[in-house]
Design a protein around this motif. Structure first.
Motif, PDB file in Angstrom:
ATOM      1  N   LYS A 180       0.724  -1.322  -0.018  1.00  0.00           N
ATOM      2  CA  LYS A 180       0.014  -0.184  -0.039  1.00  0.00           C
ATOM      3  C   LYS A 180       0.816   1.131   0.015  1.00  0.00           C
ATOM      4  N   LYS A 225      -5.129   8.642   4.522  1.00  0.00           N
ATOM      5  CA  LYS A 225      -6.239   7.929   3.723  1.00  0.00           C
ATOM      6  C   LYS A 225      -7.254   7.291   5.097  1.00  0.00           C
ATOM      7  N   TYR A 260     -10.125   2.235   6.129  1.00  0.00           N
ATOM      8  CA  TYR A 260     -10.645   0.945   5.256  1.00  0.00           C
ATOM      9  C   TYR A 260      -9.643   0.636   4.266  1.00  0.00           C
ATOM     10  N   ALA A 261      -9.527  -0.748   4.241  1.00  0.00           N
ATOM     11  CA  ALA A 261      -8.570  -1.584   3.307  1.00  0.00           C
ATOM     12  C   ALA A 261      -9.472  -2.319   2.489  1.00  0.00           C
ATOM     13  N   SER A 262      -8.984  -2.465   1.284  1.00  0.00           N
ATOM     14  CA  SER A 262      -9.594  -3.461   0.298  1.00  0.00           C
ATOM     15  C   SER A 262      -8.989  -4.710   0.293  1.00  0.00           C
ATOM     16  N   ARG A 263      -9.796  -5.588  -0.073  1.00  0.00           N
ATOM     17  CA  ARG A 263      -9.260  -7.202  -0.187  1.00  0.00           C
ATOM     18  C   ARG A 263      -7.798  -7.323  -0.853  1.00  0.00           C
ATOM     19  N   GLY A 264      -7.590  -6.458  -2.064  1.00  0.00           N
ATOM     20  CA  GLY A 264      -6.341  -6.334  -2.568  1.00  0.00           C
ATOM     21  C   GLY A 264      -5.060  -5.945  -1.879  1.00  0.00           C
ATOM     22  N   GLU A 265      -5.419  -5.033  -0.884  1.00  0.00           N
ATOM     23  CA  GLU A 265      -4.511  -4.131  -0.258  1.00  0.00           C
ATOM     24  C   GLU A 265      -4.030  -5.186   0.770  1.00  0.00           C
ATOM     25  N   MET A 271      -9.849 -11.564   7.166  1.00  0.00           N
ATOM     26  CA  MET A 271     -10.186 -11.210   5.779  1.00  0.00           C
ATOM     27  C   MET A 271     -11.407 -12.322   5.568  1.00  0.00           C
ATOM     28  N   TYR A 327     -14.369  -9.998   7.554  1.00  0.00           N
ATOM     29  CA  TYR A 327     -14.820  -8.976   6.441  1.00  0.00           C
ATOM     30  C   TYR A 327     -15.512  -9.652   5.535  1.00  0.00           C
ATOM     31  N   PHE A 364     -14.409 -11.738   2.815  1.00  0.00           N
ATOM     32  CA  PHE A 364     -13.723 -11.639   1.987  1.00  0.00           C
ATOM     33  C   PHE A 364     -13.340 -12.875   1.264  1.00  0.00           C
TER      34      PHE A 364
END
Length: 94
Positions: free
Chosen positions: A4, A30, A33-38, A78, A82, A84
């Motif tokens: 990131k 920022k 929140y973190a995305s699955r990809g991050e 994850m 979350y 994911f």
């Protein structure tokens, strides 16, 4: 796949209780929140030391134990927090 944030500092010289470390510098402020990809990228980057040990020394050590714990904690969150997981779907087990 990239982390990131850009890498600010990497050392293999022992620093305190660690045998080496990587320090990241955030590109910008920022939201939390973190995305699955991050999160997946964080796991990949975190396990890089273990992979390097295996490739370079053809052996592994206890040095990556903190990285493994962090990667496991992230992967578990994850799936269980979350939602994911493609296989299990958007379900929280927390």
């Amino acid at each position: 796949l990239k982390p990131k944030e850009p890498v600010q500092f990497i050392t293999i010289i022992p620093r305190g209780p660690t045998g080496g470390m990587t320090v990241y510098r955030p590109e910008e402020d920022k939201e939390s929140y973190a995305s699955r990809g991050e999160m997946f990228a964080d796991i990949v980057v975190g396990l890089g030391g273990r992979i390097a040990e295996k490739l370079i020394m053809d052996d592994i050590s206890t040095g990556a134990s903190g990285d493994i714990q962090s990667a496991t904690r992230t992967a578990r969150a994850m799936v269980t927090v979350y939602g994911f997981s493609d296989r299990l779907g958007p379900i929280s087990f927390a």
